[in-house]
Motif scaffolding. Structure first.
Motif, PDB file in Angstrom:
ATOM      1  N   UNK B   9     -14.019  -7.214  -3.724  1.00  0.00           N
ATOM      2  CA  UNK B   9     -14.561  -8.641  -4.841  1.00  0.00           C
ATOM      3  C   UNK B   9     -13.572  -9.277  -4.465  1.00  0.00           C
ATOM      4  N   UNK B  10     -12.671  -9.268  -3.292  1.00  0.00           N
ATOM      5  CA  UNK B  10     -11.269  -9.868  -3.029  1.00  0.00           C
ATOM      6  C   UNK B  10     -10.259  -9.704  -3.820  1.00  0.00           C
ATOM      7  N   UNK B  11     -10.217  -8.936  -4.308  1.00  0.00           N
ATOM      8  CA  UNK B  11      -9.177  -8.723  -4.686  1.00  0.00           C
ATOM      9  C   UNK B  11      -8.024  -8.490  -4.583  1.00  0.00           C
ATOM     10  N   UNK B  12      -6.997  -9.010  -4.263  1.00  0.00           N
ATOM     11  CA  UNK B  12      -5.817  -9.167  -3.668  1.00  0.00           C
ATOM     12  C   UNK B  12      -5.515  -7.773  -4.224  1.00  0.00           C
ATOM     13  N   UNK B  13      -5.425  -7.136  -5.518  1.00  0.00           N
ATOM     14  CA  UNK B  13      -4.730  -5.454  -6.069  1.00  0.00           C
ATOM     15  C   UNK B  13      -5.472  -5.111  -5.229  1.00  0.00           C
ATOM     16  N   UNK B  14      -6.747  -4.883  -4.903  1.00  0.00           N
ATOM     17  CA  UNK B  14      -7.514  -4.148  -3.998  1.00  0.00           C
ATOM     18  C   UNK B  14      -6.328  -3.816  -2.924  1.00  0.00           C
ATOM     19  N   UNK B  15      -6.372  -4.709  -2.074  1.00  0.00           N
ATOM     20  CA  UNK B  15      -5.566  -4.774  -1.323  1.00  0.00           C
ATOM     21  C   UNK B  15      -4.369  -3.960  -1.108  1.00  0.00           C
ATOM     22  N   UNK B  29       4.763  11.719   5.550  1.00  0.00           N
ATOM     23  CA  UNK B  29       5.155  11.942   7.031  1.00  0.00           C
ATOM     24  C   UNK B  29       4.183  11.588   8.177  1.00  0.00           C
ATOM     25  N   UNK B  30       2.650  11.592   7.831  1.00  0.00           N
ATOM     26  CA  UNK B  30       2.020  11.010   8.449  1.00  0.00           C
ATOM     27  C   UNK B  30       2.066  10.270   9.503  1.00  0.00           C
ATOM     28  N   UNK B  31       1.329  10.851  10.262  1.00  0.00           N
ATOM     29  CA  UNK B  31       0.717   9.469  11.669  1.00  0.00           C
ATOM     30  C   UNK B  31       0.832   8.213  11.137  1.00  0.00           C
ATOM     31  N   UNK B  32       1.601   7.113  12.167  1.00  0.00           N
ATOM     32  CA  UNK B  32       1.583   5.830  11.863  1.00  0.00           C
ATOM     33  C   UNK B  32       0.301   5.288  12.049  1.00  0.00           C
ATOM     34  N   UNK B  33       0.023   5.163  10.469  1.00  0.00           N
ATOM     35  CA  UNK B  33      -1.231   4.234  10.393  1.00  0.00           C
ATOM     36  C   UNK B  33      -1.375   3.214  10.080  1.00  0.00           C
ATOM     37  N   UNK B  34      -2.768   2.350  11.146  1.00  0.00           N
ATOM     38  CA  UNK B  34      -3.082   1.042  10.675  1.00  0.00           C
ATOM     39  C   UNK B  34      -4.313   1.038   9.960  1.00  0.00           C
ATOM     40  N   UNK B  35      -3.595   0.227   8.467  1.00  0.00           N
ATOM     41  CA  UNK B  35      -5.134  -0.182   7.830  1.00  0.00           C
ATOM     42  C   UNK B  35      -5.612  -0.902   7.781  1.00  0.00           C
ATOM     43  N   UNK B  36      -6.493  -0.632   6.644  1.00  0.00           N
ATOM     44  CA  UNK B  36      -7.830  -1.307   6.553  1.00  0.00           C
ATOM     45  C   UNK B  36      -7.658  -2.869   5.481  1.00  0.00           C
ATOM     46  N   UNK B  37      -7.154  -4.284   5.993  1.00  0.00           N
ATOM     47  CA  UNK B  37      -6.026  -4.821   5.246  1.00  0.00           C
ATOM     48  C   UNK B  37      -7.591  -5.422   3.929  1.00  0.00           C
ATOM     49  N   UNK B  38      -8.097  -5.134   4.136  1.00  0.00           N
ATOM     50  CA  UNK B  38      -9.508  -5.478   3.474  1.00  0.00           C
ATOM     51  C   UNK B  38     -11.052  -4.567   3.153  1.00  0.00           C
ATOM     52  N   UNK B  71      -5.528 -11.715   2.906  1.00  0.00           N
ATOM     53  CA  UNK B  71      -3.630 -11.814   3.030  1.00  0.00           C
ATOM     54  C   UNK B  71      -3.972 -10.788   4.200  1.00  0.00           C
ATOM     55  N   UNK B  72      -2.716 -10.879   5.154  1.00  0.00           N
ATOM     56  CA  UNK B  72      -2.585  -9.007   5.909  1.00  0.00           C
ATOM     57  C   UNK B  72      -1.732  -8.837   4.810  1.00  0.00           C
TER      58      UNK B  72
END
Lengths: 597, 425
Positions: B9-15, B29-38, B71-72
């Motif tokens: 629902x677009x809640x920034x808290x979720x990001x 210590x896991x790998x470099x991870x690119x996260x989904x921003x939303x 927001x990113x």
């Protein structure tokens, strides 16, 4: 020592076979009277080949069998584990297991005490037995189990058949076979060998008969006079071996336990405590703890769990398969690997995820295959076993969450507080209208439903424990709102108000009911009988549990060594032959149910 | 459509939650991870403009009030998995006045005198026609028009006549391309929004092929097949964006554009799920590093050669199933628009070697010609005539500008930088 044992205790050769030198080393270890220490890190039985290789064959049971006091059908996992331990993990068990019916508010373990096998179920066991026997005595495997050379492989050879079947019978029946039993199985093997012109076909038939014997399919518990209480009975040594092994390791007793039983060490409190202590410290305790919680938390319901894929398109077969495994990994990680406090199981932020669960939890999974640890952030609204998608999904409807089912599950499974079934004429209209224009959330719908005082009486018991979990939908995915309305996750338990899954977990962790419940369940699981009104006994176990910091190993050890757990309360069923005859087998001979050898 | 019960629902808290979780794992210590921003927010179906096919992006439509972009993430790292990757389709009413491209049978008939063609079209002569057009597919020494299209001098297939296509102005030229260094003269397209100089000569050649263009608003076989390959893992692709400070404007963003060997995580409708995890391929050449910038919510990359794996089928290597080839997009650029729901949609453009365009029927060989009716030699001839890149010493351009329409949704991407040893089970 079994082939399976070798695969764990020794580094397997590239082909999966043990080198002779390593095999002999393992054999020497097990052959030692002090071998039990070794078994704590090993697979259980492992005696088949040890006996076959050692000079003296496994002993036969001498004298009369003790009085049968209880019989419990082994579960599917116990069957599979037993086969793997006795014959090796490469022996495939293919077939459907007739389920054991769970008595209301009890465990499958207690259901097993009153379970029979239907003709259709026996057909399945027979088919599985034939499949197993064919593999055991095929050209690739027979060398592990038949150390003698038949005089002519196309003819019967009673002596060689007896040598091969004697140790197998000891592992399958969890006690040495009687002379009569062995003679009958050898006779069967000889007849089949003669008829087929193949010695090993004869062994196959005899083994498949042993695998369909009640002595294998049921854990037969026998009693003997209790010298500490003249006139009463206590479980005998072999029954104690089976009790310990199935309770703690969820598999059949191994060489060390059977030897301890033969030497009468399991009726000696001090020696038995030492043995049990080593068993709970073994890595194999994981299997026992898994099996216990599978039973306690009704994991058989996962097999029938279905979700509406229109409502929950992200719920697929991979997710369904991962949910129970995630719960079990969390449980054994916390209780065994971390040696954590049972109460913290409701608040722990440590769990595991795989790729299938990643989207459900919206977390990264760093490996393409397998499971990776996940530590939820301190501020996360998901924590503990109640925050796991498996629990949340299992106690939901196919297309919506259910505070009532969840609250009831908490009450019944984790607090041992049975909740009455709803009456048959309940009007569920308000609750089921998840798209209501006015009643946006489950709490609103339940409030409307509970205007009926008949409904309200039970919902007061369940809903305050289920509504705090409402920020998780019917498959356990997090949500902030329901129908765009904010979700109120307040709840009350034992007079204490809290909020959300984290609050509920803390409330349960603080309750004596929680620890008393698991203590009671563990006793029920170990003995196969519902503790009923034995509140003093349960209280005593819980106090011991508390003294040990609510460590699961300590609880299992306490129950495994509890003298009361080995005292016979149920009326005796009669002698073994009679009991077996009652099941349709042949007294004194091969005990294949419903069929002559 | 993501059910309302599962969306953020677009809640920034979720990001922030996602970022915290990812940070916790990284700290572990896991790998470099690119996260989904939303997480994919609840949005309506993509808007289609009058000139844009059903698969077109909302960016092409004139939204009255653009929805705000999320927001990113705080660390500026975003991950995506490609959910569509197929030739960019634009349907114009004047595109194919002579009809669709047709199949080999039609092309054979066009080589015949009109009376003979008329005779063969009679039902009674179907068997003779079939025999003859199939022979048209083969040449001497067991050659055929799909396995060795360059050995056949066949008339080119029909060109698309329209003026509008999707794509990017790859050569910077808005005229006829005659003066482009190492290029060849060509008729540029206008973009759907009127942008001049759009290079997509692939569409000029294949825009009238029903398998590419589609029929009656249904996507063509090529579109369906290529997108299916994303699901099945045959050319699954992921993106990592690093250094993203704003989805509206950012002058320097690093982009990892790579294949993944991980199979798609999909829902019960075979739709990609947002928030799934994928690992970048172990094959370094299929991990492309690009740089780009974001302007007004549009990520545009600088030209760079891109290579991506393409496996045709999942069988062994003894037949066409499982045959390996690759996408080679020279001087490739990405132009991807951030969507309010967290997804990306836009164009991947570049110059393809001519034979790569028909690598699928080429691998299929004679079967592609006689069973599917694909006139590989005719298409190849058309490709040579329309080619606009990488002119050789003889004056023949050897690559052709191509626009791929691509969409991606948020995902967690585990990077495998070149040279990094990653412990695996």
């Amino acid at each position: 020592m079994s082939r399976a044992l070798s695969s764990r205790s020794l580094s397997p050769s590239p082909s999966g076979r043990r080198s002779p030198a390593r095999w002999l080393a393992a054999l020497a270890l097990i052959a030692s009277p002090l071998a039990l220490a070794a078994c704590t890190a090993d697979k259980a039985p492992g005696g088949a080949q040890a006996s076959a290789l050692s000079a003296p064959p496994a002993p036969l049971f001498t004298g009369a069998l003790a009085q049968v006091v209880a019989m419990r059908r082994i579960t599917e996992s116990q069957y599979r584990n037993s086969i793997a331990d006795i014959f090796g993990t490469d022996i495939k068990v293919a077939g459907r297991f007739e389920p054991i019916v769970r008595p209301v508010h009890e465990l499958i373990a207690t259901g097993g005490s009153a379970s029979t096998i239907s003709p259709a179920g026996l057909e399945q066991f027979d088919a599985m037995a034939r499949g197993i026997a064919a593999q055991v005595f095929d050209a690739d495997h027979r060398g592990w189990f038949v150390k003698c050379t038949p005089r002519n492989p196309k003819l019967a050879d009673s002596a060689c058949a007896a040598e091969a079947l004697t140790p197998l019978g000891r592992y399958l029946f969890r006690r040495p076979m009687t002379g009569g039993e062995l003679a009958a199985y050898v006779k069967m093997a000889d007849a089949a060998a003669t008829q087929t012109g193949d010695f090993h076909m004869g062994l196959q038939l005899a083994l498949s008969a042993m695998l369909t014997s009640p002595n294998f399919l049921f854990i037969v518990e026998s009693g003997e006079d209790d010298p500490a209480s003249p006139g009463d009975l206590r479980l005998d040594n072999y029954s104690r071996a089976a009790r310990l092994s199935f309770f703690l390791w969820n598999s059949t007793p191994g060489e060390a336990l059977l030897t301890a039983a033969a030497e009468g060490r399991l009726t000696d409190a001090v020696q038995m405590a030492a043995i049990a202590q080593k068993m709970v410290q073994s890595p194999r305790i994981e299997a026992g703890v898994r099996a216990f919680f599978e039973d306690m938390l009704l994991f058989e319901k996962f097999d029938e769990m279905a979700k509406d894929n229109v409502v929950y398109p992200r719920f697929n077969a991979d997710v369904a398969q991962a949910l129970p495994e995630q719960m079990l990994r969390t449980i054994v990680d916390h209780l065994i690997f971390r040696d954590g406090d049972y109460r913290d199981l409701f608040t722990t932020r440590h769990t595991f995820v795989n790729r299938a669960l990643g989207p459900l939890y919206q977390v990264p999974v760093s490996q393409s295959q397998g499971w990776v640890p996940l530590e939820l952030p301190a501020a996360d609204e998901r924590a503990g076993i109640l925050g796991q998608a498996g629990f949340l999904a299992l106690y939901s409807h196919s297309g919506r969450s259910s505070p009532t089912l969840r609250g009831r599950a908490v009450r019944e499974l984790l607090l041992c507080q049975p909740v009455p079934n709803p009456p048959g004429n309940v009007n569920f209209t308000a609750v089921q209208d998840v798209n209501s224009k006015t009643l946006h959330t489950a709490r609103m719908r339940l409030n409307a439903h509970n205007t009926d005082p008949v409904c309200a009486a039970c919902h007061k018991i369940t809903d305050p424990l289920g509504l705090p979990l409402e920020k998780f939908d019917g498959i356990g995915a997090f949500r902030y709102t329901e129908n765009k309305a904010p979700i109120d996750t307040n709840g009350v338990f034992e007079g204490v108000a809290f909020s959300g899954a984290v609050g509920l977990g803390k409330a349960l962790a603080a309750s004596k009911s929680t620890t008393e419940c698991v203590a009671s369940r563990a006793l029920e699981y170990a003995t196969g009988r519902h503790p009923g009104e034995e509140t003093d006994l349960i209280t005593g176990i819980e106090q011991g549990f508390e003294k040990q910091g609510y460590r699961m190993r300590s609880l299992f050890l306490q129950i495994a060594t509890l003298p009361q757990a080995y005292r016979i309360k149920a009326p005796a069923m009669g002698t073994t032959p009679a009991a077996i005859a009652a099941l349709g087998a042949t007294p004194g001979g091969p005990t294949k149910i419903g069929a002559q050898p | 459509m993501i059910p309302s019960s599962t969306i953020g629902e677009g809640d920034p808290a979720r990001s922030r939650r996602h970022a915290r979780r990812a940070a916790a794992l990284l700290a572990a210590g896991f790998l470099t991870i690119a996260a989904p921003h939303a997480v994919m927010a609840k949005v309506g179906p993509k808007v289609s403009g009058t000139k844009v096919s059903a698969t077109k992006a909302p960016a092409a439509a004139k939204a009255a009030t653009p929805a705000p972009l999320p927001a990113p993430p705080a660390d500026g790292i975003m991950g995506f998995v490609m959910t569509s990757f197929s030739p960019a389709v634009h349907i114009g009413k004047d595109d194919c006045p002579e009809g669709p491209q047709g199949v080999l049978r039609d092309h054979y008939l066009e080589t015949l005198p009109a009376p003979e063609a008329t005779r063969l079209r009679l039902k009674v002569n179907e068997e003779e026609l079939t025999s003859r057009w199939k022979k048209y597919a083969v040449g001497p020494d067991d050659t055929n028009i799909c396995s060795q299209p360059q050995l056949f001098d066949r008339p080119p297939t029909r060109f698309l006549k329209g003026k509008v296509a999707q794509g990017i102005n790859l050569d910077g030229d808005s005229g006829n391309g005659a003066g482009v260094p190492n290029g060849c003269a060509h008729e540029n397209f206008f973009g759907p929004d009127g942008e001049p100089g759009v290079d997509n000569q692939y569409w000029r050649v294949q825009g009238c092929a029903e398998g590419v263009r589609g029929v009656n608003d249904a996507p063509g076989e090529t579109t369906r097949g290529l997108n299916q390959f994303l699901l099945s893992g045959e050319h699954s692709q992921v993106l990592i964006l690093r250094g993203v400070d704003s989805l509206v404007r950012d002058d320097d963003v690093e982009i990892i554009y790579a294949n993944t060997e991980d199979r798609a995580i999909v829902d019960s409708n075979q739709k990609f799920l947002p928030g799934a995890s994928y690992s970048v391929t172990r094959t370094p050449q299929y991990r492309n590093v690009l740089r780009g910038r974001i302007v007004n919510g549009v990520l545009t990359t600088q030209p760079v050669d891109i290579r991506l794996r393409q496996t045709w089928g999942q069988g062994g290597g003894r037949d066409i199933r499982g045959a390996r080839s690759e996408w080679a997009l020279r001087r490739s650029q990405l132009r991807l628009t951030f969507q309010p729901d967290g997804s990306l949609h836009g164009i991947v453009a570049g110059y393809q070697p001519l034979l790569n365009v028909i690598q699928s029927p080429s691998i299929g060989g004679i079967g592609a010609a006689t069973a599917a009716g694909i006139n590989c030699a005719g298409i190849y001839k058309a490709l040579k005539l329309a080619a606009d890149g990488d002119r050789d010493a003889g004056g023949q351009c050897t690559t052709i500008s191509t626009a791929i329409e691509a969409s991606a949704i948020p995902a967690f991407i585990n990077d495998r930088p070149a040279g990094q040893k990653v412990a695996e089970r």
